[in-house]
Write a protein that holds these residues in place. Structure first.
Motif, short mmCIF file in Angstrom:
data_model
loop_
_atom_site.label_atom_id
_atom_site.label_comp_id
_atom_site.label_asym_id
_atom_site.label_seq_id
_atom_site.Cartn_x
_atom_site.Cartn_y
_atom_site.Cartn_z
N THR A 67 -28.41 17.03 34.74
CA THR A 67 -27.25 17.91 34.91
C THR A 67 -27.32 18.66 36.24
OG1 THR A 67 -27.11 18.19 32.51
CG2 THR A 67 -25.92 19.79 33.87
N TYR A 68 -28.51 19.15 36.58
CA TYR A 68 -28.68 19.84 37.86
C TYR A 68 -28.45 18.88 39.03
CZ TYR A 68 -30.38 24.40 36.29
OH TYR A 68 -30.47 25.66 35.76
N THR A 70 -26.49 16.31 39.07
CA THR A 70 -25.05 16.11 39.16
C THR A 70 -24.36 17.28 39.84
OG1 THR A 70 -25.15 14.83 37.09
CG2 THR A 70 -22.97 15.59 37.83
N ALA A 71 -24.73 18.50 39.44
CA ALA A 71 -24.11 19.70 40.03
C ALA A 71 -24.41 19.80 41.52
CB ALA A 71 -24.62 20.94 39.28
N ASN A 245 -15.46 22.26 43.65
CA ASN A 245 -16.72 21.94 42.99
C ASN A 245 -17.53 23.20 42.64
OD1 ASN A 245 -17.16 18.89 42.78
ND2 ASN A 245 -16.45 19.09 44.89
N ILE A 248 -15.93 24.54 39.50
CA ILE A 248 -16.30 23.79 38.31
C ILE A 248 -17.67 24.22 37.78
CG2 ILE A 248 -17.01 21.49 37.49
CD1 ILE A 248 -14.76 20.32 39.15
N TRP A 249 -18.62 24.45 38.69
CA TRP A 249 -20.00 24.69 38.27
C TRP A 249 -20.39 26.17 38.23
CZ3 TRP A 249 -22.75 21.08 36.00
CH2 TRP A 249 -22.39 19.74 36.20
N LYS A 252 -21.29 27.63 34.79
CA LYS A 252 -22.49 27.01 34.23
C LYS A 252 -23.74 27.61 34.85
CE LYS A 252 -19.06 23.93 33.57
NZ LYS A 252 -17.69 24.20 34.05
N PHE A 253 -23.77 27.72 36.19
CA PHE A 253 -24.93 28.28 36.86
C PHE A 253 -25.15 29.74 36.47
CE2 PHE A 253 -24.74 24.70 39.92
CZ PHE A 253 -26.10 24.40 39.98
N ASP A 276 -24.02 25.57 26.87
CA ASP A 276 -24.05 24.17 27.31
C ASP A 276 -23.36 23.22 26.35
OD1 ASP A 276 -25.36 25.01 29.52
OD2 ASP A 276 -27.33 24.27 28.94
N TYR A 283 -15.31 19.35 27.78
CA TYR A 283 -14.98 18.45 28.88
C TYR A 283 -14.70 17.04 28.39
CZ TYR A 283 -15.53 21.37 33.00
OH TYR A 283 -15.34 22.31 33.98
#
Length: 460
Positions: A67-68, A70-71, A245, A248-249, A252-253, A276, A283
């Motif tokens: 996941t990281y 991808t981000a 981008n 989007i993240w 989450k971060f 998570d 999504y």
């Protein structure tokens, strides 16, 4: 807008329910297929590894590291994705196809280099440096996977610009399918082994897509960096891609890094047991709306768009241009309304079945309130994505920039505030930022459509 739109129109010509369902399935698989395949493959690879005896904790660490990757890869490549897409479009309009391959090599080189530098710096300045001495191959595979995935987004950008969706889908199935097959065998080496299977899957996709590009396009030069020439590109597109981008993240971060909601999984990678799972499921729920968005955009809106601007360029009568302008505005309205309507139906169905879904997946019903909020958030994100796509069709670069900037900035601010406000407000930062971004984007689009003829003739 040739290529895939012709196939969709051909499918829809039957005017039967089965034709519509076939076209919808086709458009959904082409638009949402690659990322759904990626997500589900990582899940199934983890499941297959667990069945082969790999501990669940190892699988969880593997999925979080991926996941990281991808981000990070999306944020690194974000400034180049839209910039390079527009560069390609302009060169095609000028009939300079020989510029495509060397500049693709150039943008790929820049992105691979940036991801390599970021991977080294991230390793050196975080506790990942200490893990290197214990599991050197894991750290090496992390950096190599980051490099490949960053390059993969740029390759995907070029192929998507040429509407080669079928081949993209095939490459993702081949690459990530191999990851599922190899995970049970490499899983015996625990985290390093699972990362190796992920790296192999990425390498297959990367090789298939890169090989296709070099096979299809040729040039006398190997590499060029004309896509960085200020006179040939639009810098605002870099910021638009970056802000989108980041937006989007961002939530989450923030949930991962906050001491109130995050937990250490493997230094320096953190996760949020609170956030998570709900955001992941939310999504996955937008795939029906993406299918409709893709279908309406490629098969209907593009046709009305081309009619209007062909009439302008071809010297049609003013009455005819006005008539086609009205049709184009109606097509825009229909596109947004269809995405809103279909995804709303999907959201309602999921809402009615959420207890069954969560029970089947063995997730706690305590996640449901947050899941419902995030489900509305991803619903709005799909609509915002639709509006941004329309902005780009009309070359409204500044409007797209304002919309994505508001999304990124507000998501950061609102998410931080929601965490400090307490668990009851989790998810409202993501939802609120998208609601305001939606209003910003739709207001700007509405203003443009209200004066489309003036913009077309007087502000060239």
């Amino acid at each position: 807008m040739a290529g895939i739109s012709f196939e969709l129109k051909k499918t829809l010509k039957g005017k039967k329910l089965t034709n519509l369902l076939l076209a919808f399935t086709y458009s959904t698989s082409l638009s949402a297929g690659p990322w759904i395949i990626s997500i589900l493959s990582i899940i199934f690879a983890g499941f297959a590894a667990e069945q082969a005896g790999v501990p669940h904790e190892i699988v969880r660490k593997y999925q979080i590291v991926v996941t990281y990757i991808t981000a990070f890869s999306l944020i690194i490549s974000g400034p180049f994705q839209l910039l390079f897409t527009r560069y390609i479009a302009d060169r095609l309009f000028e009939k300079k196809e020989n510029k495509l391959l060397p500049n693709f090599t150039g943008v790929l080189f820049v992105n691979l280099l940036l991801s390599f530098i970021f991977g080294i710096c991230f390793t050196w300045f975080t506790s990942l440096k200490n893990i290197f001495y214990e599991m050197p191959w894991f750290v090496i595979l992390f950096i190599l996977s980051l490099i490949l995935m960053t390059g993969l987004w740029m390759i995907n950008t070029l192929l998507t610009s040429f509407k080669n969706y079928k081949y993209i889908l095939f490459a993702f199935i081949a690459g990530f399918g191999s990851m599922i097959i190899t995970a049970p065998y490499t899983g015996k080496y625990e985290l390093t082994g699972l990362m190796f299977s992920f790296f192999i899957g990425l390498l297959i996709v990367f090789s298939l897509l890169t090989g296709y590009i070099f096979y299809q396009y040729s040039s006398d030069k190997i590499v060029e960096f004309e896509f960085l020439n200020r006179k040939k590109v639009f810098i605002s597109l870099s910021f638009t891609g970056l802000f989108y981008n980041i937006g989007i993240w961002a939530d989450k971060f923030i949930f991962w890094l906050s001491p109130l909601t995050g937990e250490k999984v493997i230094d320096p990678f953190k996760a949020s047991i609170v956030y998570d799972i709900p955001i992941f499921l939310a999504y996955l729920a937008i795939s029906p709306g993406m299918g409709i968005f893709f279908l309406k955009l490629e098969s209907e809106f593009a046709e009305y768009y081309e009619r209007y601007y062909s009439a302008v360029r071809g010297g049609e009568t003013l009455d005819r241009i006005y008539e086609l302008g009205v049709e184009l505005v109606n097509a825009v309205r229909a596109l947004v309304q269809e995405v809103l309507r279909i995804q709303a139906i999907a959201v309602i169905i999921i809402y009615l079945m959420e207890f069954i879904i969560f029970k089947f997946l063995h997730y706690s019903p305590l996640y449901l309130p947050l899941f419902n909020i995030l489900l509305l958030g991803t619903y709005l994100q799909l609509v915002v994505m639709t509006i941004i796509a329309i902005h780009f069709y009309f070359d409204l670069k500044s409007y797209a920039l304002y919309t994505t900037f508001s999304f990124a900035l507000l998501n950061i601010i609102f998410t931080i505030l929601s965490i400090y406000a307490g668990p009851f407000y989790y998810g409202y930062g993501f939802l609120g930022s998208l609601l305001i971004s939606f209003l910003v984007g739709i207001f700007l689009l509405r203003r443009f459509l209200g004066e489309i003829h003036y913009r077309t003739f007087m502000l060239i």
